[in-house]
Design a protein around this motif. Structure first.
Motif, PDB file in Angstrom:
ATOM      1  N   LYS A  37      -1.823  -1.410  -2.184  1.00 22.97           N
ATOM      2  CA  LYS A  37      -2.640  -2.387  -1.385  1.00 22.97           C
ATOM      3  C   LYS A  37      -1.454  -3.510  -1.015  1.00 22.97           C
ATOM      4  O   LYS A  37      -0.636  -4.032  -1.758  1.00 22.97           O
ATOM      5  N   THR A  38      -1.651  -3.873   0.271  1.00 22.65           N
ATOM      6  CA  THR A  38      -0.740  -4.845   0.796  1.00 22.65           C
ATOM      7  C   THR A  38       0.743  -4.446   1.095  1.00 22.65           C
ATOM      8  O   THR A  38       1.404  -5.265   1.739  1.00 22.65           O
ATOM      9  N   GLN A  39       1.010  -3.325   0.642  1.00 26.42           N
ATOM     10  CA  GLN A  39       2.500  -2.757   0.873  1.00 26.42           C
ATOM     11  C   GLN A  39       2.441  -2.144   2.138  1.00 26.42           C
ATOM     12  O   GLN A  39       1.451  -1.301   2.411  1.00 26.42           O
ATOM     13  N   PRO A  40       3.507  -2.257   2.873  1.00 27.58           N
ATOM     14  CA  PRO A  40       3.686  -1.494   4.336  1.00 27.58           C
ATOM     15  C   PRO A  40       3.886   0.007   3.864  1.00 27.58           C
ATOM     16  O   PRO A  40       4.198   0.567   2.902  1.00 27.58           O
ATOM     17  N   ALA A  41       3.629   0.808   5.103  1.00 29.10           N
ATOM     18  CA  ALA A  41       3.568   2.315   4.940  1.00 29.10           C
ATOM     19  C   ALA A  41       4.951   2.886   4.449  1.00 29.10           C
ATOM     20  O   ALA A  41       5.120   3.682   4.103  1.00 29.10           O
ATOM     21  N   ALA A  42       5.935   1.851   5.079  1.00 28.36           N
ATOM     22  CA  ALA A  42       7.358   2.213   4.657  1.00 28.36           C
ATOM     23  C   ALA A  42       7.595   2.214   3.195  1.00 28.36           C
ATOM     24  O   ALA A  42       8.399   3.052   2.709  1.00 28.36           O
ATOM     25  N   ALA A  43       6.792   1.449   2.304  1.00 30.05           N
ATOM     26  CA  ALA A  43       7.080   1.287   0.947  1.00 30.05           C
ATOM     27  C   ALA A  43       6.550   2.591   0.269  1.00 30.05           C
ATOM     28  O   ALA A  43       7.069   3.235  -0.614  1.00 30.05           O
ATOM     29  N   ILE A  44       5.266   2.900   0.839  1.00 30.47           N
ATOM     30  CA  ILE A  44       4.528   4.216   0.272  1.00 30.47           C
ATOM     31  C   ILE A  44       5.818   5.308   0.653  1.00 30.47           C
ATOM     32  O   ILE A  44       5.825   6.182  -0.232  1.00 30.47           O
ATOM     33  N   ARG A  45       6.116   5.366   1.814  1.00 37.97           N
ATOM     34  CA  ARG A  45       7.170   6.508   2.317  1.00 37.97           C
ATOM     35  C   ARG A  45       8.241   6.505   1.068  1.00 37.97           C
ATOM     36  O   ARG A  45       8.895   7.735   0.860  1.00 37.97           O
ATOM     37  N   ALA A  46       8.921   5.515   0.738  1.00 38.83           N
ATOM     38  CA  ALA A  46      10.062   5.614   0.071  1.00 38.83           C
ATOM     39  C   ALA A  46       9.505   5.870  -1.246  1.00 38.83           C
ATOM     40  O   ALA A  46      10.245   6.821  -2.097  1.00 38.83           O
ATOM     41  N   ALA A  65      -5.091   2.832   8.419  1.00 36.83           N
ATOM     42  CA  ALA A  65      -3.720   2.287   9.280  1.00 36.83           C
ATOM     43  C   ALA A  65      -2.616   2.998   8.378  1.00 36.83           C
ATOM     44  O   ALA A  65      -1.977   3.847   9.262  1.00 36.83           O
ATOM     45  N   LYS A  66      -2.410   2.774   7.205  1.00 36.10           N
ATOM     46  CA  LYS A  66      -1.337   3.291   6.506  1.00 36.10           C
ATOM     47  C   LYS A  66      -1.344   5.155   6.714  1.00 36.10           C
ATOM     48  O   LYS A  66      -0.178   5.674   6.800  1.00 36.10           O
ATOM     49  N   GLN A  67      -2.360   5.394   6.407  1.00 35.37           N
ATOM     50  CA  GLN A  67      -2.678   6.934   6.378  1.00 35.37           C
ATOM     51  C   GLN A  67      -2.322   7.563   7.868  1.00 35.37           C
ATOM     52  O   GLN A  67      -1.723   8.677   7.904  1.00 35.37           O
TER      53      GLN A  67
END
Ligand SMILES: *Cc1c(COP(=O)(O)O)cnc(C)c1O
Length: 228
Positions: A37-46, A65-67
């Protein structure tokens, strides 16, 4: 120097493994949900690139939106862990693999009706209010058995276990007491297929693992401070 995401993730995995050992539990018996939560999609990708597969989100619009941004990462398992408005159940039933925050039969019935037929049954944890406090989320222990029986009977849901967010405390004995209450509540439910205790966060995952957590939900220790 601030640690990289991969370093944070490995440090959390080390904490989990150390707690598994301290509890005399087999390595790998506790799964990690990275709460993004609150983290950008780029952080999930990393985090995906560092080997993480399970992600927890609290806010539906933000998660969807991140999905969309991460549609090229089909291996991600998405866990919905936030409060559920009953008019928002369809996108949750459609776009998540697990829901940890079910505390009302009406919501469970809608998730079951709205789960797409081509997907497997939606994994469910019932959120329990074990600290009896200000938190408005979670079913009371007294009402849990009846809700659990009703949810277990819904065709498109697979009831897996219980989730709780105990009142924060720095005292390890009090942390363990709250988690023990959730474990005993699970053990007292006389239903087949219950294998999940979703409990433990950045500050108390060791206590949760000592009391039998099978999934810990960890945000700041993986991603650093929340973005807003
Ligand atoms: C934010 C959140 C977490 C993670 O909390 P941290 O303290 O950042 O690890 C876990 N579970 C739920 C339900 C949350 O909302």
């Amino acid at each position: 120097m601030t640690p990289t995401l991969s370093e944070r993730l490995h440090a959390v995995q080390e904490r989990i493994h150390a707690a598994e050992r301290a509890a005399g539990r087999p390595p790998g018996s506790v799964g990690l949900i990275a709460v993004s939560k609150t983290q950008p999609a780029a952080a999930i990708r990393a985090a995906v690139q560092a080997g993480q597969r399970d992600f927890g989100e609290n806010y539906l619009q933000e998660a969807l939106a991140k999905q969309t941004e991460l549609a090229d990462c089909p291996a991600i398992r998405w866990h919905f862990i936030g409060p559920i408005q009953s008019n928002k159940t369809r996108p949750i039933a459609t776009h998540f693999d697990w829901v940890h925050s079910v505390d009302r039969l009406k919501v469970a019935e809608r998730l079951s009706e709205q789960r797409p037929s081509q997907k497997p049954a939606l994994n469910i944890c019932l959120q329990v209010n074990i600290s009896h406090e200000d938190s408005k989320s979670g079913i009371n222990l007294a009402e849990l058995p009846e809700l659990a029986r009703a949810v277990a009977a819904l065709p498109r849901l697979r009831l897996r276990g219980l989730m709780a967010i105990p009142a924060p405390t720095a005292d390890p004995a009090s942390q363990r007491q709250a988690f023990r209450t959730l474990r005993l509540a699970l053990e007292n439910l006389d239903l087949p297929g219950l294998d999940t205790l979703s409990m433990g966060m950045s500050d108390d995952l060791e206590a949760a693992i000592l009391e039998g957590a099978t999934l810990v939900r960890v945000g700041t220790a993986v991603f650093g401070p929340r973005v807003r």
